[in-house]
Scaffold this active site. Structure first.
Site, short mmCIF file in Angstrom:
data_model
loop_
_atom_site.label_atom_id
_atom_site.label_comp_id
_atom_site.label_asym_id
_atom_site.label_seq_id
_atom_site.Cartn_x
_atom_site.Cartn_y
_atom_site.Cartn_z
N TYR A 117 0.83 -1.19 0.00
CA TYR A 117 0.00 0.00 0.00
C TYR A 117 0.87 1.26 0.00
O TYR A 117 0.53 2.26 -0.64
CB TYR A 117 -0.92 0.00 1.23
N HIS A 169 -9.35 1.10 8.52
CA HIS A 169 -9.79 2.27 7.74
C HIS A 169 -9.12 3.56 8.17
O HIS A 169 -8.56 4.30 7.35
CB HIS A 169 -11.31 2.43 7.84
N LYS A 185 -17.42 2.35 4.22
CA LYS A 185 -18.12 2.44 5.49
C LYS A 185 -18.03 1.11 6.21
O LYS A 185 -17.85 0.07 5.56
CB LYS A 185 -19.57 2.87 5.31
N ASP A 193 -21.81 -2.94 9.71
CA ASP A 193 -21.92 -3.28 8.30
C ASP A 193 -23.19 -2.73 7.66
O ASP A 193 -23.13 -2.12 6.58
CB ASP A 193 -21.88 -4.80 8.13
#
Length: 328
Positions: free
Chosen positions: A56, A77, A95, A175
């Site tokens: 990354y 995140h 999200k 979720d």
């Protein structure tokens, strides 16, 4: 053209977001990163993406990338969104952006320091059916809004699935419970004052598998349930004293049926149906994001909105620990 980089080869990126990023009018995917270079290269080849990175960090250092989409596990995140912002990249992160509202403040600071755009990927706020619901409520089509009712469920007991892994941020509320909350807040422009809730935990996974929530918005009430171990269903109803609005496929447009918004009058003898076939909400989200980066006035889902929505979810968990109301 806005040049996107993708951090990870997660399914939501593979099956939903990357194809619509590639089809967008003002963007293109130029790089994909995975800790497994072979997986990054395979996914890049599948979508005609020129660059595949084996880390990354390597992608974030690339001058061929203007911004990144982050579909990593929830627990990662904030960490990678901050790193991306510090690298000068604009960020669209899946999200939920975090599991606690107070974790978002460092990301806001990183965004402001780098002068980049950072948004949580609530694609529903770009879908025209939700813009229609918001306008109908605002113009008084159902009179005074009294109650909002929502449901979102699916059945998944796969122990290898991230949604059933507490350490990765799994669970029903993070979720899918975030969708009824954000949709209600988006459509009404109002914030919850207090909540009551019941949350049932899975004894093996340690994640919430069912939640039933009642929220007081002052001017109206809201109730919803979500579950990761019930038959698949989603529905939203906004009920006023002059009529009601019902959405057949409020969140996963196309997967749970054809998206329609039905406006019924008080006497239940007149209905207007608004249909939204062929809408690609991930594409609309990406296009609005890229335009915003270029200085447009497009409405995007801000980190400040993310804080407010996560405060709602945080209060739901707290409320489940006792009887009665919990302040948001």
């Amino acid at each position: 053209m806005f040049r996107w980089g993708i951090l990870s080869t997660a399914r939501i990126g593979r099956d939903y977001v990357i194809p619509q990023l590639q089809d967008s009018e003002n963007g293109v995917v130029t790089a994909i990163a995975s800790r497994d270079h072979a997986r990054a290269r395979a996914l890049a080849d599948r979508f005609g993406v020129p660059l595949a990175h084996s880390s990354y960090e390597e992608l974030l250092a690339s001058e061929e990338v203007d911004g990144v989409y982050i579909p990593l596990p929830t627990s990662q995140h904030i960490e990678w969104a901050i790193k991306a912002a510090q690298a000068g990249k604009h960020v669209l992160v899946e999200k939920p952006i975090s599991l606690h509202a107070n974790e978002i403040a460092p990301l806001i600071a990183a965004r402001d320091a780098a002068n980049v755009l950072v948004c949580e990927a609530f694609m529903v706020t770009y879908h025209p059916q939700w813009l229609k619901v918001r306008s109908l409520i605002a113009e008084g089509a159902i009179g005074r809004l009294r109650h909002v009712q929502g449901a979102f469920s699916y059945f998944n007991t796969d122990p290898s699935n991230m949604r059933n892994n507490a350490s990765l941020g799994g669970g029903g509320l993070p979720d899918i419970g975030v969708y009824p909350t954000v949709a209600t807040r988006f459509s009404t422009g109002k914030e919850p004052l207090r909540v009551q809730s019941t949350v049932e935990m899975d004894p093996d996974f340690g994640t919430d598998r069912y939640a039933s929530v009642k929220a007081d918005f002052g001017e109206f009430e809201m109730s919803f349930y979500c579950s990761t171990q019930m038959a698949a269903r989603q529905n939203m109803v906004f009920h006023g004293d002059d009529g009601f609005i019902e959405l057949s496929t409020p969140f996963n447009s196309g997967e749970y049926g054809h998206p329609t918004v039905i406006l019924e009058n008080r006497g239940h003898d007149q209905a207007t149906t608004f249909r939204f076939g062929g809408v690609r909400q991930y594409r609309l989200q990406a296009e609005a994001f890229a335009r915003k980066v270029s200085g447009s006035e497009d409405e995007v889902f801000s980190l400040e909105q993310s804080v407010l929505n996560q405060k709602f979810i945080d209060a739901v968990y707290r409320a489940a620990k006792h009887d009665g109301w919990e302040a948001v």
